[in-house]
Write a protein that holds these residues in place. Structure first.
Motif, PDB file in Angstrom:
ATOM      1  N   ALA A   1       0.828  -1.206   0.000  1.00 29.29           N
ATOM      2  CA  ALA A   1       0.000   0.000   0.000  1.00 29.29           C
ATOM      3  C   ALA A   1       0.863   1.257   0.000  1.00 29.29           C
ATOM      4  O   ALA A   1       0.592   2.220  -0.726  1.00 29.29           O
ATOM      5  N   VAL A   2       1.923   1.255   0.811  1.00 27.78           N
ATOM      6  CA  VAL A   2       2.823   2.410   0.859  1.00 27.78           C
ATOM      7  C   VAL A   2       3.557   2.571  -0.470  1.00 27.78           C
ATOM      8  O   VAL A   2       3.717   3.689  -0.982  1.00 27.78           O
ATOM      9  N   ASP A   3       4.011   1.460  -1.056  1.00 31.60           N
ATOM     10  CA  ASP A   3       4.686   1.527  -2.357  1.00 31.60           C
ATOM     11  C   ASP A   3       3.793   2.185  -3.409  1.00 31.60           C
ATOM     12  O   ASP A   3       4.220   3.073  -4.147  1.00 31.60           O
ATOM     13  N   LEU A   4       2.535   1.739  -3.472  1.00 28.90           N
ATOM     14  CA  LEU A   4       1.618   2.256  -4.487  1.00 28.90           C
ATOM     15  C   LEU A   4       1.236   3.711  -4.202  1.00 28.90           C
ATOM     16  O   LEU A   4       1.128   4.523  -5.123  1.00 28.90           O
ATOM     17  N   ALA A   5       1.017   4.025  -2.934  1.00 27.39           N
ATOM     18  CA  ALA A   5       0.670   5.406  -2.577  1.00 27.39           C
ATOM     19  C   ALA A   5       1.822   6.345  -2.903  1.00 27.39           C
ATOM     20  O   ALA A   5       1.602   7.478  -3.360  1.00 27.39           O
ATOM     21  N   SER A   6       3.050   5.894  -2.687  1.00 31.45           N
ATOM     22  CA  SER A   6       4.219   6.713  -2.990  1.00 31.45           C
ATOM     23  C   SER A   6       4.366   6.927  -4.499  1.00 31.45           C
ATOM     24  O   SER A   6       4.758   8.010  -4.938  1.00 31.45           O
ATOM     25  N   ARG A   7       4.063   5.921  -5.265  1.00 31.03           N
ATOM     26  CA  ARG A   7       4.232   5.995  -6.720  1.00 31.03           C
ATOM     27  C   ARG A   7       3.104   6.763  -7.402  1.00 31.03           C
ATOM     28  O   ARG A   7       3.332   7.474  -8.394  1.00 31.03           O
ATOM     29  N   PHE A   8       1.876   6.639  -6.885  1.00 35.51           N
ATOM     30  CA  PHE A   8       0.721   7.198  -7.595  1.00 35.51           C
ATOM     31  C   PHE A   8       0.004   8.298  -6.814  1.00 35.51           C
ATOM     32  O   PHE A   8      -1.192   8.498  -6.996  1.00 35.51           O
ATOM     33  N   ASN A   9       0.710   8.980  -5.924  1.00 36.10           N
ATOM     34  CA  ASN A   9       0.127  10.101  -5.195  1.00 36.10           C
ATOM     35  C   ASN A   9      -1.154   9.674  -4.471  1.00 36.10           C
ATOM     36  O   ASN A   9      -2.217  10.270  -4.633  1.00 36.10           O
ATOM     37  N   GLY A  10      -1.029   8.641  -3.672  1.00 33.32           N
ATOM     38  CA  GLY A  10      -2.200   8.099  -2.994  1.00 33.32           C
ATOM     39  C   GLY A  10      -2.220   8.361  -1.505  1.00 33.32           C
ATOM     40  O   GLY A  10      -1.233   8.830  -0.918  1.00 33.32           O
ATOM     41  N   GLU A  11      -3.351   8.065  -0.902  1.00 31.74           N
ATOM     42  CA  GLU A  11      -3.506   8.080   0.547  1.00 31.74           C
ATOM     43  C   GLU A  11      -4.133   6.760   0.963  1.00 31.74           C
ATOM     44  O   GLU A  11      -4.920   6.178   0.219  1.00 31.74           O
ATOM     45  N   ILE A  12      -3.770   6.311   2.145  1.00 31.85           N
ATOM     46  CA  ILE A  12      -4.139   4.961   2.591  1.00 31.85           C
ATOM     47  C   ILE A  12      -5.244   5.028   3.639  1.00 31.85           C
ATOM     48  O   ILE A  12      -5.204   5.863   4.552  1.00 31.85           O
ATOM     49  N   ILE A  13      -6.215   4.128   3.489  1.00 31.00           N
ATOM     50  CA  ILE A  13      -7.294   3.977   4.475  1.00 31.00           C
ATOM     51  C   ILE A  13      -7.125   2.619   5.134  1.00 31.00           C
ATOM     52  O   ILE A  13      -7.151   1.583   4.455  1.00 31.00           O
ATOM     53  N   ASN A  14      -6.943   2.612   6.444  1.00 29.86           N
ATOM     54  CA  ASN A  14      -6.770   1.360   7.168  1.00 29.86           C
ATOM     55  C   ASN A  14      -8.086   0.584   7.243  1.00 29.86           C
ATOM     56  O   ASN A  14      -9.123   1.136   7.608  1.00 29.86           O
ATOM     57  N   GLY A  15      -8.030  -0.694   6.904  1.00 33.36           N
ATOM     58  CA  GLY A  15      -9.201  -1.553   6.979  1.00 33.36           C
ATOM     59  C   GLY A  15      -9.017  -2.702   7.950  1.00 33.36           C
ATOM     60  O   GLY A  15      -9.566  -3.782   7.747  1.00 33.36           O
ATOM     61  N   ASP A  16      -8.246  -2.473   9.006  1.00 35.26           N
ATOM     62  CA  ASP A  16      -8.017  -3.484  10.041  1.00 35.26           C
ATOM     63  C   ASP A  16      -8.623  -2.985  11.347  1.00 35.26           C
ATOM     64  O   ASP A  16      -8.219  -1.944  11.876  1.00 35.26           O
ATOM     65  N   ALA A  17      -9.599  -3.708  11.868  1.00 35.66           N
ATOM     66  CA  ALA A  17     -10.337  -3.251  13.048  1.00 35.66           C
ATOM     67  C   ALA A  17      -9.435  -3.029  14.253  1.00 35.66           C
ATOM     68  O   ALA A  17      -9.594  -2.059  15.000  1.00 35.66           O
TER      69      ALA A  17
END
Length: 458
Positions: A33-49
């Motif tokens: 997730a971090v790799d893709l967010a870094s490459r494509f100007n993304g932000e991460i939403i946690n989906g772990d309760a």
């Protein structure tokens, strides 16, 4: 770094891309997730309760700040220790709000987490029934209090539960194995809660799904969704998880677990009971160590006795972690796959083989980047089975099986056994045991007939 807006200016509202990363614990979801967010100007939403709880980064396996690469992480470490885990509806609504907000700023939303009933509620459109953490047949409980307090029959013996279910919902009663008490109980609970048989609600859900597909509305909430399943061979993953538990111990897991134990002990001394079956208290690493911390408070327990108790508790953490990984994989293989199959979108699930963590770039980073590029440029996506041998084997097996959800149970009067699903029933009928039982039954019938004739002659 690419901007979502710069790829197709003016078309963001049409494309509405979403990246989801699923998989078992320890496979590398957070890193991807971090790799893709870094490459494509993304932000991460946690989906772990569990990772939503603050103050417990080790026991809940939160990605360390140093590894976040400056990427915004939403819904991570955001609720207090005593809070009840978010219900599906609350998580879904807040996540959809965040997805809209992230897109409005020209960024790419990336949903990542191992609480798969959370992520699945976001990925697919609203339906009559949703997936719940303790509810394999599809309904999220509607009340926080114990339903058995309201309907005492739910605490009755299994045979009584099944008898009652046969009266109110014979279709569901036929579906479950007589020994599957949890599912029988849940089906009866649904009837008591909703005032309608679960089978009727399922039938209505199926009709709505068919209409959605026929009307080309689709069942995926966002058409341009890409799902990465980070997976690893079982033997490799088991070894990796054992090592990770040891590393968590070195990093301070025992200290965090003791903080949780002291919190409960303090509440109990104040006459306040903490429900161990909800929220962060069910996290792996706490409940397994609780016997150790209980003994630690006893003055008459020696250091040697404590150490003898500590090691089995740690081994229980390893075992529970491996079992949790199995349940996560089972969810993807069954529930997520089935939902994608119903939506006609199994072509959006891409398995990435993380068995060789040292070859991350070749096995994970490069193929995932190419796939996201295809999605964002609206280019054709490759066959998911073409990514690796593991992808070919796992996804190919699921395609061959299709939707293998058992629709009913079959009882063999000869063998006195009950099978769930037509596939198991056919296996039983063709098995040597059943054929031997048929021969034995035929011999007994022939013998009984002979003695009956002899008695009539007499």
């Amino acid at each position: 770094m690419l901007s979502v807006r710069s790829i197709w200016p003016g078309r963001r509202a049409i494309m509405d891309p979403l990246i989801a990363v699923v998989g078992a614990t320890g496979t590398g979801k957070s890193k991807l997730a971090v790799d893709l967010a870094s490459r494509f100007n993304g932000e991460i939403i946690n989906g772990d309760a569990m990772q939503m709880y603050r103050g417990l980064p080790i026991i809940t396996n939160q990605i360390p700040p140093a590894e976040q690469n400056g990427i915004p992480h939403h819904l991570l470490s955001c609720i207090d220790l005593e809070a009840v885990a978010w219900r599906i509806g609350k998580f879904k609504n807040e996540t959809l709000r965040l997805i809209h907000d992230i897109r409005s700023r020209g960024k790419l939303p990336i949903l990542v987490g191992g609480t798969h009933y959370y992520t699945q509620a976001v990925l697919f459109k609203d339906q009559l029934v949703g997936e719940g953490p303790n509810d394999e047949d599809g309904f999220e409980p509607t009340e926080l209090d114990s339903t058995s307090d309201k309907w005492p029959i739910l605490d009755a013996p299994p045979e009584i539960l099944l008898q009652k279910l046969r009266e109110v919902d014979p279709v569901m009663a036929e579906r479950w194995h007589p020994k599957d008490t949890r599912k029988i109980r849940r089906s009866l609970e649904i009837y008591l809660q909703r005032g309608r048989p679960a089978s009727e609600i399922y039938a209505e859900q199926s009709r709505l799904k068919r209409e959605a597909v026929q009307n080309s509305n689709g069942l995926l909430r966002f058409e341009n969704t890409l799902i990465f399943w980070v997976h690893a061979e079982k033997g490799v993953l088991d070894t990796r998880l054992n090592t990770r538990v040891d590393n968590m111990i070195d990093q301070g897991l025992m200290s965090e677990a003791q903080t949780m134990s002291d919190y409960i002990h303090k509440k109990q001394s104040q006459g306040i009971q903490v429900d161990h079956t909800r929220g962060v208290w069910v996290s792996i690493g706490f409940k397994e160590l609780e016997p150790y911390f209980t003994a630690l408070r006893q003055a008459d327990v020696s250091q040697e006795e404590l150490e003898d108790l500590r090691q089995p508790c740690i081994e229980s953490i390893r075992s529970a972690t491996r079992q949790y990984a199995v349940s996560q994989i089972k969810w993807i293989r069954n529930k997520l796959w089935r939902a994608l199959l119903e939506a006609n979108r199994t072509d959006r699930l891409f398995l990435l083989d993380s068995s060789d963590i040292n070859d991350w770039k070749k096995c994970i980073a490069e193929p995932s980047e190419k796939l996201v590029q295809c999605l964002l440029h609206n280019e054709p996506l490759p066959d998911p089975k073409s990514l690796s041998e593991l992808a070919r084997a796992v996804l190919g097996a699921r395609e061959d099986q299709g939707d293998d959800q058992p629709s009913k149970c079959y009882t063999c009067d000869v063998c006195r056994k009950t099978m769930a699903g037509e596939a198991q029933w056919k296996i039983h009928l063709n098995g040597h045991g059943h054929k031997r039982a048929l021969k034995s039954a035929a011999k007994r019938a022939e013998r009984d007939a002979y003695f009956q004739r002899q008695s009539q002659k007499a």
